[in-house]
Design a protein around this motif. Structure first.
Motif, PDB file in Angstrom:
ATOM      1  N   PHE A  15     -11.031   4.529  20.927  1.00  0.00           N
ATOM      2  CA  PHE A  15     -11.381   4.101  22.281  1.00  0.00           C
ATOM      3  C   PHE A  15     -10.357   3.075  22.756  1.00  0.00           C
ATOM      4  N   GLY A  16      -9.845   3.276  23.973  1.00  0.00           N
ATOM      5  CA  GLY A  16      -8.823   2.398  24.522  1.00  0.00           C
ATOM      6  C   GLY A  16      -7.412   2.898  24.342  1.00  0.00           C
ATOM      7  N   LEU A  17      -7.215   3.927  23.528  1.00  0.00           N
ATOM      8  CA  LEU A  17      -5.868   4.429  23.273  1.00  0.00           C
ATOM      9  C   LEU A  17      -5.194   4.921  24.544  1.00  0.00           C
ATOM     10  N   ALA A  18      -5.939   5.641  25.374  1.00  0.00           N
ATOM     11  CA  ALA A  18      -5.435   6.173  26.627  1.00  0.00           C
ATOM     12  C   ALA A  18      -6.641   6.401  27.541  1.00  0.00           C
ATOM     13  N   PRO A  19      -6.441   6.381  28.872  1.00  0.00           N
ATOM     14  CA  PRO A  19      -7.580   6.559  29.782  1.00  0.00           C
ATOM     15  C   PRO A  19      -8.378   7.830  29.511  1.00  0.00           C
ATOM     16  N   GLY A  20      -7.698   8.935  29.194  1.00  0.00           N
ATOM     17  CA  GLY A  20      -8.419  10.180  28.943  1.00  0.00           C
ATOM     18  C   GLY A  20      -9.310  10.104  27.723  1.00  0.00           C
ATOM     19  N   VAL A  21      -8.852   9.423  26.691  1.00  0.00           N
ATOM     20  CA  VAL A  21      -9.670   9.248  25.491  1.00  0.00           C
ATOM     21  C   VAL A  21     -10.873   8.360  25.801  1.00  0.00           C
ATOM     22  N   SER A  22     -10.630   7.260  26.478  1.00  0.00           N
ATOM     23  CA  SER A  22     -11.716   6.334  26.804  1.00  0.00           C
ATOM     24  C   SER A  22     -12.768   7.003  27.682  1.00  0.00           C
ATOM     25  N   GLU A  23     -12.322   7.741  28.695  1.00  0.00           N
ATOM     26  CA  GLU A  23     -13.273   8.366  29.617  1.00  0.00           C
ATOM     27  C   GLU A  23     -14.098   9.451  28.933  1.00  0.00           C
ATOM     28  N   ALA A  24     -13.489  10.202  28.026  1.00  0.00           N
ATOM     29  CA  ALA A  24     -14.238  11.225  27.295  1.00  0.00           C
ATOM     30  C   ALA A  24     -15.307  10.581  26.421  1.00  0.00           C
ATOM     31  N   ILE A  25     -14.960   9.507  25.742  1.00  0.00           N
ATOM     32  CA  ILE A  25     -15.922   8.817  24.887  1.00  0.00           C
ATOM     33  C   ILE A  25     -17.044   8.209  25.724  1.00  0.00           C
ATOM     34  N   LEU A  26     -16.703   7.605  26.845  1.00  0.00           N
ATOM     35  CA  LEU A  26     -17.734   7.043  27.727  1.00  0.00           C
ATOM     36  C   LEU A  26     -18.723   8.117  28.168  1.00  0.00           C
ATOM     37  N   PHE A  27     -18.226   9.288  28.511  1.00  0.00           N
ATOM     38  CA  PHE A  27     -19.104  10.390  28.914  1.00  0.00           C
ATOM     39  C   PHE A  27     -20.068  10.741  27.784  1.00  0.00           C
ATOM     40  N   LEU A  28     -19.553  10.849  26.582  1.00  0.00           N
ATOM     41  CA  LEU A  28     -20.402  11.223  25.437  1.00  0.00           C
ATOM     42  C   LEU A  28     -21.417  10.131  25.116  1.00  0.00           C
ATOM     43  N   VAL A  29     -21.023   8.875  25.257  1.00  0.00           N
ATOM     44  CA  VAL A  29     -21.973   7.777  25.048  1.00  0.00           C
ATOM     45  C   VAL A  29     -23.090   7.842  26.078  1.00  0.00           C
ATOM     46  N   GLU A  30     -22.725   8.040  27.335  1.00  0.00           N
ATOM     47  CA  GLU A  30     -23.716   8.103  28.411  1.00  0.00           C
ATOM     48  C   GLU A  30     -24.710   9.246  28.200  1.00  0.00           C
ATOM     49  N   HIS A  31     -24.280  10.309  27.534  1.00  0.00           N
ATOM     50  CA  HIS A  31     -25.139  11.464  27.308  1.00  0.00           C
ATOM     51  C   HIS A  31     -25.724  11.500  25.889  1.00  0.00           C
ATOM     52  N   ALA A  32     -25.694  10.339  25.214  1.00  0.00           N
ATOM     53  CA  ALA A  32     -26.318  10.175  23.888  1.00  0.00           C
ATOM     54  C   ALA A  32     -25.777  11.162  22.864  1.00  0.00           C
ATOM     55  N   ARG A  33     -24.465  11.424  22.915  1.00  0.00           N
ATOM     56  CA  ARG A  33     -23.840  12.330  21.947  1.00  0.00           C
ATOM     57  C   ARG A  33     -23.071  11.570  20.867  1.00  0.00           C
ATOM     58  N   LEU A  34     -23.053  10.251  20.932  1.00  0.00           N
ATOM     59  CA  LEU A  34     -22.390   9.404  19.943  1.00  0.00           C
ATOM     60  C   LEU A  34     -23.298   8.233  19.617  1.00  0.00           C
ATOM     61  N   SER A  35     -23.123   7.647  18.433  1.00  0.00           N
ATOM     62  CA  SER A  35     -23.849   6.416  18.132  1.00  0.00           C
ATOM     63  C   SER A  35     -22.916   5.259  17.779  1.00  0.00           C
ATOM     64  N   ALA A  36     -21.599   5.477  17.870  1.00  0.00           N
ATOM     65  CA  ALA A  36     -20.633   4.406  17.623  1.00  0.00           C
ATOM     66  C   ALA A  36     -19.284   4.806  18.205  1.00  0.00           C
TER      67      ALA A  36
END
Length: 288
Positions: A15-36
């Motif tokens: 997370f933070g490596l590049a905007p595309g990586v950060s935005e993809a992770i944020l989407f998955l967090v918002e949709h409860a697809r990640l826990s860390a």
């Protein structure tokens, strides 16, 4: 909770490596697809991305992804990065195993990264790990444990993510065996030191893979879930591919493939079929 249900931490790295990586992770967090998620405080996108992640941090573990390869360090490192850029992983490993690392220099940079994390995020990390598992290497592992102690992170409950898995589980799972066994072997000393020092850590680990876009990632993840032990963390690397990512990292296509899988119904179906549930680390360990 059913008696056989297993809890697992699913952690998205970089997370933070590049905007595309950060935005993809944020989407998955918002949709409860990640826990860390594990954050690169050395990356240029980190301050912007941290502000977007902070409102979601109550739902996941947010960690510091210690980085000592490829990117510029946050401060001068005349021994490891004389030209202002950190070495490749092979270069770092050669230096680590031939005694060429300067422990004080490494420790100072790790503290800078922790300070940058806390300045942008406003609190201590829930856990610490290493980009490309650099925290398991000689000298670096000692400085990582010292960081946990000296910055009072252990007392605050910060845990250490260790890429250790019992070789028998690796062989039985049958995915990326050679790479997994090498990483597990390198992790053994860190696991023992952490246990002796009373540092909280996971007992199992999954997600080690060769970043080959021809791999059937869903099949790989199903095998990973099937072979998990107790208190396990699975790492993953989802992301959207953008110009900023291409400029700093060779792993691109597989990030998009992983994102598509975790955003799909197939991922939820596979969790249910394996009787697994995503969990934060403290909730998982409190049930033992």
């Amino acid at each position: 909770m059913s008696q056989r249900e297993r809890m697992v931490v699913l952690c998205a790295d970089d997370f933070g490596l590049a905007p595309g990586v950060s935005e993809a992770i944020l989407f998955l967090v918002e949709h409860a697809r990640l826990s860390a998620t594990s954050c690169m405080a050395v990356a240029s996108d980190w301050p912007r991305a941290a502000a977007l992640l902070q409102p979601l941090s109550a739902t996941i573990d947010v960690g510091l992804h210690l980085t000592l390869t490829t990117l510029p360090p946050l401060g001068p490192m005349p021994v490891l990065a004389p030209q202002g850029r950190l070495p490749s992983l092979p270069g770092l490993m050669r230096a680590a195993f031939t005694g060429q690392l300067n422990g004080r220099e490494i420790g100072t940079e790790l503290r800078r990264q922790l300070d940058a994390f806390m300045a942008a995020f406003g609190r201590e990390p829930d856990f610490i790990d290493g980009h490309q598992h650099v925290h398991v290497l000689p000298t670096i592992r000692n400085e990582t444990l010292a960081l946990l102690q000296d910055a009072a992170l252990t007392a605050a409950g910060t845990y250490l993510r260790i890429p250790w898995e019992h070789p028998a589980r690796i062989l039985k799972r049958g995915t990326s065996r050679r790479r997994s066994l090498v990483i597990a072997g390198l992790s053994l000393r860190l696991a023992k030191q952490a246990r002796l020092q009373g540092v909280l850590a996971n007992h199992g680990f999954g997600g080690v893979r060769d970043f080959d876009p021809r791999m059937d990632y869903r099949h790989f993840f199903q095998r990973t879930l099937a072979g998990l032990g107790a208190n396990s963390i699975i790492m993953c690397h989802p992301g959207h591919v953008d110009a900023a990512l291409r400029a700093v990292d060779a792993v691109t296509t597989t990030r998009a493939q992983e994102f598509a899988y975790f955003a799909s119904d197939a991922f939820c179906q596979d969790l249910a079929a394996a009787n697994c549930r995503l969990s934060r680390f403290r909730a998982m360990t409190s049930r033992r």
